[in-house]
Motif scaffolding. Structure first.
Motif, PDB file in Angstrom:
ATOM      1  N   PRO A 184      -1.402   6.537  -7.020  1.00 47.43           N
ATOM      2  CA  PRO A 184      -2.540   6.652  -6.093  1.00 47.43           C
ATOM      3  C   PRO A 184      -3.873   6.209  -6.706  1.00 47.43           C
ATOM      4  O   PRO A 184      -4.733   5.678  -5.998  1.00 47.43           O
ATOM      5  N   GLY A 185      -4.015   6.374  -8.022  1.00 47.88           N
ATOM      6  CA  GLY A 185      -5.255   5.951  -8.664  1.00 47.88           C
ATOM      7  C   GLY A 185      -5.465   4.446  -8.558  1.00 47.88           C
ATOM      8  O   GLY A 185      -6.600   3.965  -8.389  1.00 47.88           O
ATOM      9  N   ALA A 214      -6.685   3.656  -5.122  1.00 47.19           N
ATOM     10  CA  ALA A 214      -8.113   3.969  -4.982  1.00 47.19           C
ATOM     11  C   ALA A 214      -8.961   2.844  -5.581  1.00 47.19           C
ATOM     12  O   ALA A 214      -9.971   2.421  -4.992  1.00 47.19           O
ATOM     13  N   GLU A 225       0.830  -1.215   0.000  1.00 50.77           N
ATOM     14  CA  GLU A 225       0.000   0.000   0.000  1.00 50.77           C
ATOM     15  C   GLU A 225       0.857   1.255   0.000  1.00 50.77           C
ATOM     16  O   GLU A 225       0.602   2.208  -0.730  1.00 50.77           O
ATOM     17  N   ARG A 237       0.622   3.778  -3.028  1.00 53.00           N
ATOM     18  CA  ARG A 237       0.128   5.132  -2.714  1.00 53.00           C
ATOM     19  C   ARG A 237       1.092   6.189  -3.239  1.00 53.00           C
ATOM     20  O   ARG A 237       0.692   7.219  -3.777  1.00 53.00           O
ATOM     21  N   GLU A 293      -8.976  -0.136  -3.304  1.00 53.29           N
ATOM     22  CA  GLU A 293      -9.894   0.030  -2.171  1.00 53.29           C
ATOM     23  C   GLU A 293     -11.308  -0.404  -2.557  1.00 53.29           C
ATOM     24  O   GLU A 293     -12.057  -0.924  -1.742  1.00 53.29           O
ATOM     25  N   ARG A 294     -11.656  -0.193  -3.820  1.00 56.94           N
ATOM     26  CA  ARG A 294     -13.022  -0.508  -4.279  1.00 56.94           C
ATOM     27  C   ARG A 294     -13.140  -1.931  -4.810  1.00 56.94           C
ATOM     28  O   ARG A 294     -14.224  -2.384  -5.131  1.00 56.94           O
TER      29      ARG A 294
END
Lengths: 471, 358
Positions: free
Chosen positions: A136-137, A140, A128, A132, A143-144
């Motif tokens: 970063p995209g 994200a 992570e 990150r 995370e989903r």
């Protein structure tokens, strides 16, 4: 290298020393960001020690103690190969139990190496904290993204997996480090010390084979198997996510499929260390020897594999030896031995300035001669070649491990809290193309039951790519 | 590699950080770095996360498992910490050297080994130049493994690089600006806990929590290298009884097949290799003396009986066979239970019950 030269805006980037690897590696690259290509890439090793020089004139029985010290993570493999070579040279065959103890030690070494490399060295590239900072995209999206095998490994999302891989603070990172110690204990049971074994000798082992020895090994092994039943699906989720999240990621570290494997784990019922019969006992190894070119298995004959090896000077700091008297002109079967075969190699150091237009490394360039071309085979870090060759060769069937001709089945027994489980490593194919790349080299360290997604988001044609991916 | 900032730590931002700068680019195999990841007393996690009371906050710059992997001139560049130390911007730091130091002055050009680049020349910065630059600024210098301590395998006879140990290079009486001698922890590779424990000690000393580290004449921690292999070997009993094996895989003393344990300073048979498991003569491997300054040349060929062992093992053979004979007699007695342990109507233990007659 498809883009015409005039369109290029090359950015020079260098990483030296590369961290999270054993050895002194530096990478110097020129990158064409607009065309998303690494235009030039040089790898350099900055250390010379001179083993083949200072071993001259020493007692040959000392050789495995010395060659082990070539590498501080796989010293055992060097020691083992030296013991094999001595057995062949002296014409001795160890007792079967000695052979099994070496095999169990080697197996523990593989488990250790794959574990620490995958989770504590390479794994950090996918953690992570790293994602990150660099992308970063992608974090994200992670995370989903629900992890498809969450029920098997316990991480709900891909980002949860990434967090668990964060150095030291990540729970899985720490667990893996602890497991790597258990596998090293298994190694020490069989071979005394990790990484430079104390109980290996030509002709056998000094290890005292008792019931307790094998109990101590077996109990640790089944705990490791239980751990791997969780880890393999976790790796699949993580690596498959990267293919989906970063279109084109299959090109990272991608090379033409040219793999070489020398086999592993001799079968004492067949291996007599006689060179004349090496082709036969080589095929009885529990990991098959072989060469795979463009996905085709072209030989499983250890004699051919051996005789095809050539050591070229490449861009290294050594003088040529081609004008010297060869040590060996023919092998025991009467086959000619090339002057550039390692049996005829001289090591003549010539220290000089590093010059990327000329010589720039202390490492020579091994190749394999297929009769026409000198091929830059790779091993895929070891496991990719071992699995690919074993899968195609269809020579191994011991119940727990079975080669099908197109895959390797690995049948794991019931363990404390988890039922029997079968994993299957399949030739990595995506969009109809076979893949020898960074992710598949990683994945081969923990074979899998995955299905490669068939649909594609990346339409770029495959192309040769310098080997400077995260593996 | 640094412990994550917790809320508590964030409030103590001004707490000084002790940096550990690790150069693995001597002539090494990285085996001592790999060994440290095996340590459990303490583990590397415990050191970095500050799991032990009184430890200073530390940041480890260690190639083997470092997160930082950015390019030159970019973010998170690993080598930048070493440039910082060279510029005097890191205080305090402990310098760890892994691998022997080649002699760079015996050739015309180029380098035997380098670590990152020299910004002025664009050429590799040699390991000896790093030592010249960083040793005077370091609070302590730790030589990890036999290569760094005494030269080791890469310094054996016939070697082309003129390799030597850190103390051979800096001088055996060298002391750091804080007054510490070079600290040598030999072993090929190093026994994992011997290294992590010495790092722990040095961190305590830097933090003012421990007195000067006690070292012997070869700069080894005394508590780790004060005894011989033989003194800690669980096969020494066989030696005393004159029982020597002449083949592999047997439980008896290994002296006749090449073990140097009686004269080698090392704690491995007692401590085991990791978590008490493994080792050398205790598990059937001859001691090749890999912790010693004379390693490897003075112990080769490894698989021959050491010259001095002939006399001592012959003496022990005579004495031992007598002792063994006597012990067999005693053993036959003590291997049987006392005679009163049996099914019977009478109690034969000597106890007189109050209800018994008379």
């Amino acid at each position: 290298m498809t883009a015409p030269q005039k369109d290029r805006e090359l950015v020079e980037m260098a990483w030296d020393p590369i961290t999270r690897i054993v050895g002194s590696l530096g990478i110097y690259a020129k990158i064409d960001f607009r065309n998303r290509e690494v235009a030039e890439c040089y790898s350099t090793s900055s250390v010379f020690r001179g083993y083949s020089i200072f071993m001259k004139g020493k007692d040959p029985r000392d050789s495995h103690f010395i060659t082990s010290r070539i590498c501080g993570i796989c010293g055992d493999n060097h020691a083992t190969c030296s013991v094999y070579a001595q057995n062949m040279a002296y014409g001795i065959r160890p007792p079967a139990l000695g052979e099994w103890i070496i095999n169990l030690g080697e197996a523990a070494e593989f488990m250790f190496d794959h574990n620490i490399f995958q989770e504590n060295l390479v794994g950090v590239d996918y953690c992570e904290k790293m994602v990150r900072e660099t992308n970063p995209g992608v974090l994200a999206l992670a995370e989903r993204t629900e992890a498809p095998h969450a029920a098997e490994h316990g991480f709900r999302t891909i980002a949860d997996i990434m967090r668990s891989l964060n150095p030291l603070e990540g729970e899985f990172y720490r667990e893996a480090l602890a497991v790597s110690r258990t596998t090293r204990e298994m190694f020490c049971l069989m071979e005394g010390r990790h990484v430079h074994p104390s109980t290996l000798y030509p002709g056998g082992v000094g290890t005292v084979a008792t019931v307790q020895l094998f109990t101590d090994y077996l109990t640790r092994l089944v705990r490791y198997i239980e751990f791997m039943k969780r880890v393999v699906p976790m790796h699949d989720d993580l690596f498959d996510f990267f293919y989906e999240a970063l279109p084109g990621y299959e090109q990272v570290g991608r090379r033409r499929v040219m793999l070489g494997c020398w086999g592993a784990f001799n079968d004492p019922n067949h291996c007599n260390y006689n060179y004349e019969q090496m082709s036969a006992w080589g095929r009885k190894m529990f990991v098959s020897p072989g060469i795979v070119i463009d996905g085709k298995l072209i030989t499983t004959d250890l004699v051919d594999i051996n005789l095809g090896i050539r050591i070229l000077l490449g861009s290294s700091y050594y003088e040529d030896w081609a004008d010297q008297e060869p040590f060996v002109t023919h092998d025991p079967l009467g086959n000619p031995v090339d002057i550039r075969h390692p049996w005829n190699q001289h090591t003549i150091p010539k220290p000089q300035k590093r010059d990327f237009n000329d010589n720039y490394s202390w490492v020579m360039s091994p190749r394999w001669f297929d009769g026409e071309n000198l091929l830059a085979l790779d091993t895929g870090g070891g496991p990719l070649a071992r699995l690919w060759v074993t899968a195609l060769a269809r020579l191994v069937d011991v119940g727990y491990v079975k080669s099908t001709g197109h895959s390797v089945l690995i049948n794991l027994p019931k363990t404390a809290t988890l039922p029997e489980k079968t994993f299957e490593w399949k030739i990595p194919v995506r969009n109809g193309e076979m893949l020898s790349n960074a992710l598949e080299r990683n994945r081969a360290r923990a074979p899998t039951s995955r299905r490669m997604p068939l649909r594609s988001r990346c339409t770029s044609p495959s192309r040769p790519w310098p080997t400077c991916g995260p593996a | 590699m640094q412990a994550p900032e917790s809320t508590a730590a964030a409030s103590e931002k001004d707490e000084p950080v002790v940096h550990i700068l690790w150069i693995n680019a001597g002539l090494s195999c990285d085996g001592d770095s790999v060994a440290l990841t095996a340590a459990t007393q303490p583990s590397i996690e415990e050191i970095v996360l500050g799991a032990l009371p009184g430890l200073p906050k530390i940041a480890v710059h260690w190639p083997l498992i470092d997160f930082e992997s950015g390019p030159y001139g970019g973010a998170d560049t690993f080598i930048e910490w070493f440039y910082k130390a060279d510029r005097g911007e890191l205080e305090p730091f402990v310098l760890v050297i892994e691998g022997s130091i080649p002699n760079e002055s015996i050739k015309q050009e180029g380098y035997w080994c380098g670590f990152g680049n020299n910004p002025e020349t664009g050429q590799p910065m040699t390991t000896s130049e790093w030592l010249d630059r960083l040793a005077p600024k370091a609070t302590a210098v730790l030589a990890a493994g036999t290569c760094a301590t005494y030269g080791g395998i890469h310094a054996m006879s016939g070697n082309p690089t003129g390799a030597m140990g850190v103390a051979d290079y800096l001088g055996w009486d060298w002391t750091s600006k804080a007054g510490l001698p070079i600290v040598n922890v030999p072993g090929c590779p190093i026994q994992p806990d011997n290294l992590s424990e010495t790092i722990l000690y040095l961190l305590y000393q830097v933090a003012g929590q421990a007195p000067m580290i006690p070292l012997d004449e070869a700069l080894r921690p005394q508590w780790l290298f004060g005894k011989t292999v033989h003194e800690g070997c669980d096969r020494a009993g066989y030696y005393e009884q004159g029982q020597f094996t002449t083949e592999y895989g047997q439980p008896e003393c290994l002296v006749k097949i090449g073990c140097w344990g009686p004269v080698v300073k090392c704690n491995v048979p007692k401590r085991g290799w990791m978590n008490g498991i493994g080792g050398c003569p205790n598990v059937g491997g001859i001691c090749i003396a890999c912790t010693m300054p004379g390693f490897p040349d003075k112990f080769m060929p490894f698989m021959d009986e050491p010259p001095g062992a002939l006399v001592s093992s012959t003496v022990s053979g005579v004495y031992g066979s007598v002792v063994r004979g006597l012990r067999h007699i005693t053993q036959r007695t003590v291997d049987k239970e006392p005679k009163w342990r049996q099914k019977s109507h009478a109690l034969l233990t000597g106890y007189k019950a109050p209800w018994s007659e008379r």
